[in-house]
Design an enzyme around this catalytic site. Structure first.
Site, PDB file in Angstrom:
ATOM      1  N   HIS A   9       0.675  -1.278  -0.108  1.00 59.09           N
ATOM      2  CA  HIS A   9       0.093  -0.029  -0.131  1.00 59.09           C
ATOM      3  C   HIS A   9       0.792   1.425   0.050  1.00 59.09           C
ATOM      4  CE1 HIS A   9       0.777  -1.574   4.237  1.00 59.09           C
ATOM      5  NE2 HIS A   9       0.611  -0.255   4.453  1.00 59.09           N
ATOM      6  N   HIS A  98      28.105  -3.025 -10.771  1.00 57.10           N
ATOM      7  CA  HIS A  98      28.977  -3.569  -9.555  1.00 57.10           C
ATOM      8  C   HIS A  98      28.407  -4.874  -9.339  1.00 57.10           C
ATOM      9  CE1 HIS A  98      31.536   0.211  -8.553  1.00 57.10           C
ATOM     10  NE2 HIS A  98      31.327  -0.048  -9.760  1.00 57.10           N
TER      11      HIS A  98
END
Length: 156
Positions: A9, A98
């Site tokens: 929500h 990375h």
């Protein structure tokens, strides 16, 4: 690209804005819910979306909850997923370069739609670094940990 999306929500509105932007960029989005701002339990939506990414039904996932960490905790328990919480475009770039993350987690209570869309744009358009040995080595080490401690979906 096929993208699995999910929210609770707290991330419902931001998820909708991101979904609209992704579709305008030509991506196919599967929305795993929630479908309203009514209080709900995050795992009910992030878990099925995570499974879709793990099964290859979606190439990546974008999950939005209050701060992003709940989604990442769920997603990172699934074999084959590397979820990163990003609160700015720089982190999004590094999460792809990375770590080759395939799930982006955002906090709907932390960032607004302007920065969220910048983050998504950077994350979607950044490739992992594959020609620098230290990054390749590090990603392999993380994958080895998953191999040791997580079960492949085919084994469950």
């Amino acid at each position: 690209m096929k993208i699995a999306m999910a929210s609770d929500h707290a991330g419902f509105e931001l998820k909708g804005e991101i979904k609209e932007w992704l579709e305008s960029q030509g991506h196919e989005v599967t929305d795993f819910g929630t479908g309203s701002k009514a209080s709900c339990d995050l795992p009910d939506y992030v878990y099925p979306a995570s499974l879709a990414v793990a099964r290859g039904e979606a190439e990546r996932g974008i999950f939005v909850d209050g701060v992003g960490y709940g989604s990442a905790l769920i997603a990172n328990r699934i074999y084959g997923l590397t979820a990163a919480v990003c609160q700015d475009p720089f982190c999004a770039k590094l999460a792809r370069q990375h770590t080759d993350s395939n799930v982006l987690c955002l906090g709907g209570k932390i960032i607004g739609s302007g920065i969220a869309l910048d983050i998504v744009n950077v994350w979607m358009h950044t490739d992992p670094i594959t020609d620098v040995e230290k990054y390749v080595r590090r990603v392999k080490k993380v994958k080895a940990i998953s191999e040791k401690h997580l079960k492949k979906l085919s084994e469950i």
